[in-house]
Design a protein around this motif. Sequence first.
Motif, PDB file in Angstrom:
ATOM      1  N   ALA A 357       0.835  -1.200   0.000  1.00 13.84           N
ATOM      2  CA  ALA A 357       0.000   0.000   0.000  1.00 13.84           C
ATOM      3  C   ALA A 357       0.872   1.252   0.000  1.00 13.84           C
ATOM      4  O   ALA A 357       0.548   2.249  -0.662  1.00 13.84           O
ATOM      5  N   MET A 358       1.984   1.210   0.730  1.00 13.86           N
ATOM      6  CA  MET A 358       2.911   2.344   0.738  1.00 13.86           C
ATOM      7  C   MET A 358       3.509   2.569  -0.647  1.00 13.86           C
ATOM      8  O   MET A 358       3.609   3.706  -1.115  1.00 13.86           O
ATOM      9  N   ALA A 359       3.900   1.491  -1.306  1.00  9.99           N
ATOM     10  CA  ALA A 359       4.454   1.616  -2.656  1.00  9.99           C
ATOM     11  C   ALA A 359       3.412   2.160  -3.626  1.00  9.99           C
ATOM     12  O   ALA A 359       3.717   3.009  -4.480  1.00  9.99           O
ATOM     13  N   GLN A 360       2.178   1.695  -3.485  1.00 16.52           N
ATOM     14  CA  GLN A 360       1.095   2.206  -4.332  1.00 16.52           C
ATOM     15  C   GLN A 360       0.850   3.681  -4.057  1.00 16.52           C
ATOM     16  O   GLN A 360       0.645   4.478  -4.980  1.00 16.52           O
ATOM     17  N   SER A 361       0.895   4.058  -2.780  1.00 19.81           N
ATOM     18  CA  SER A 361       0.707   5.460  -2.406  1.00 19.81           C
ATOM     19  C   SER A 361       1.764   6.344  -3.050  1.00 19.81           C
ATOM     20  O   SER A 361       1.461   7.433  -3.555  1.00 19.81           O
ATOM     21  N   TYR A 362       3.009   5.851  -3.053  1.00 20.10           N
ATOM     22  CA  TYR A 362       4.091   6.630  -3.676  1.00 20.10           C
ATOM     23  C   TYR A 362       3.845   6.799  -5.175  1.00 20.10           C
ATOM     24  O   TYR A 362       4.029   7.887  -5.722  1.00 20.10           O
ATOM     25  N   ARG A 363       3.414   5.715  -5.822  1.00 13.70           N
ATOM     26  CA  ARG A 363       3.167   5.797  -7.259  1.00 13.70           C
ATOM     27  C   ARG A 363       2.011   6.736  -7.591  1.00 13.70           C
ATOM     28  O   ARG A 363       2.063   7.496  -8.555  1.00 13.70           O
ATOM     29  N   GLU A 364       0.959   6.680  -6.764  1.00 14.62           N
ATOM     30  CA  GLU A 364      -0.265   7.408  -7.078  1.00 14.62           C
ATOM     31  C   GLU A 364      -0.378   8.739  -6.334  1.00 14.62           C
ATOM     32  O   GLU A 364      -1.316   9.485  -6.573  1.00 14.62           O
ATOM     33  N   ARG A 365       0.565   8.986  -5.421  1.00 12.48           N
ATOM     34  CA  ARG A 365       0.613  10.237  -4.675  1.00 12.48           C
ATOM     35  C   ARG A 365      -0.673  10.541  -3.917  1.00 12.48           C
ATOM     36  O   ARG A 365      -1.253  11.619  -4.004  1.00 12.48           O
ATOM     37  N   ARG A 366      -1.157   9.522  -3.171  1.00 10.55           N
ATOM     38  CA  ARG A 366      -2.381   9.703  -2.393  1.00 10.55           C
ATOM     39  C   ARG A 366      -2.434   8.721  -1.241  1.00 10.55           C
ATOM     40  O   ARG A 366      -1.652   7.779  -1.178  1.00 10.55           O
ATOM     41  N   TRP A 367      -3.377   8.958  -0.303  1.00 12.40           N
ATOM     42  CA  TRP A 367      -3.621   8.032   0.789  1.00 12.40           C
ATOM     43  C   TRP A 367      -4.192   6.724   0.241  1.00 12.40           C
ATOM     44  O   TRP A 367      -5.028   6.739  -0.660  1.00 12.40           O
ATOM     45  N   ILE A 368      -3.744   5.605   0.810  1.00  9.48           N
ATOM     46  CA  ILE A 368      -4.214   4.287   0.399  1.00  9.48           C
ATOM     47  C   ILE A 368      -4.677   3.524   1.629  1.00  9.48           C
ATOM     48  O   ILE A 368      -3.973   3.466   2.645  1.00  9.48           O
ATOM     49  N   SER A 369      -5.855   2.928   1.558  1.00  4.69           N
ATOM     50  CA  SER A 369      -6.340   2.053   2.635  1.00  4.69           C
ATOM     51  C   SER A 369      -5.679   0.700   2.506  1.00  4.69           C
ATOM     52  O   SER A 369      -5.462   0.180   1.408  1.00  4.69           O
ATOM     53  N   VAL A 370      -5.368   0.100   3.645  1.00  5.24           N
ATOM     54  CA  VAL A 370      -4.694  -1.204   3.665  1.00  5.24           C
ATOM     55  C   VAL A 370      -5.741  -2.300   3.815  1.00  5.24           C
ATOM     56  O   VAL A 370      -6.548  -2.251   4.727  1.00  5.24           O
TER      57      VAL A 370
END
Length: 370
Positions: A357-370
């Motif tokens: 989720a952290m890696a996805q957040s970095y790619r998408e530049r937003r908060w991600i729910s786990v």
Amino acid sequence: MKALGVGLIGTGYMGKCHALAWNGVRQIFGDVPAPQLVYLAEADADMAASRASAFGFRKSTGNWRDLLADPEVDVISITTPNAFHPEMAIAALEAGKHVWCEKPMAPALADAEAMLTAARKTGRTAILGYNYIQNPAIAQIRRLIEDGTIGTVNHVRVEMDEDFMADPEALFYWKSEAASGYGALDDFAVHPLSLLWHLFGHVQEVIADLGKPYADRPVKDGARRAVENHDIASVLLKLEGNISAVLMANRSAWGRKGRIALQIFGSKGSILYDQERMNEFELYTTTGPEATRGFARVLTAPIHPPYDRFIPAPGHGLGFNDLKIIECHQLINAIAGNPSTAVTFEDGLRIERSVHAMAQSYRERRWISV
């Protein structure tokens, strides 16, 4: 419970740690049968034979699959580079073996999920190598949180820093390959994530930024190879119970050797801990006269179990390998069906999902729910 027959795959730093733990768990705890060190595997047969002799294993091989067919082997320690964990763990479980696999589970989330599926399907015990949570100091911190000594926890900060990748001219090796994972997140930050899970529950939401201090590194032939993952991670998190948290990890932090700095802030006090000073923590409470309040340094002692199993006097201190022995004991407890604080594949997958989720957040530049 009968004595467990042990197989070990990999004999590097963590392989030796596992071997020391298997050799010491009976002597330290006394309540489990002495494990039988049966079979050791390395990529090279000659090295395997040499390490088996040094570590106390009866047999050795250059093919790790030989351990799967040996009826004397009940449990297999997997201490190889991250990319090999899924194939080895799944094969071991399907062969009816229990598994003690070093963290992280796998570079790819689908592989980590397959590892948990195999554990569930086979019914074998499968744990991950998160030994920092086994520290008697961490156990005492958990008790202080649970009994309300610092009130309601509202904020946590955790930093993990080491300098083993700080030199820009250090040779490229597998930890900088994309095949090994994201870098600081899954090779590294999973340790503080295991502490957050152990003390507060799982991560609920994240937003992350990653950093790559060096674009490339030298290789042995004099050329340079591009660094394929990130050595720095900065993450905001929301934990269970609506606790805000910050996680920062850096594999290229000069001067930091084994730092996991944990700050826990509550409505009635605070707790500070640093893995580089792993036999102590600091406690501040709002009780007593305000004029004399301050952080009290608490040294681990026999009153903080299982410290007493190792040393009869306070302040003498445990080490990294001692935590591995405690983890080994927790694995044996889990195999026997007894209560255990080991990180199972079930909880390990939640940690892995936090990382992805952290890696996805970095790619998408937003908060991600786990």
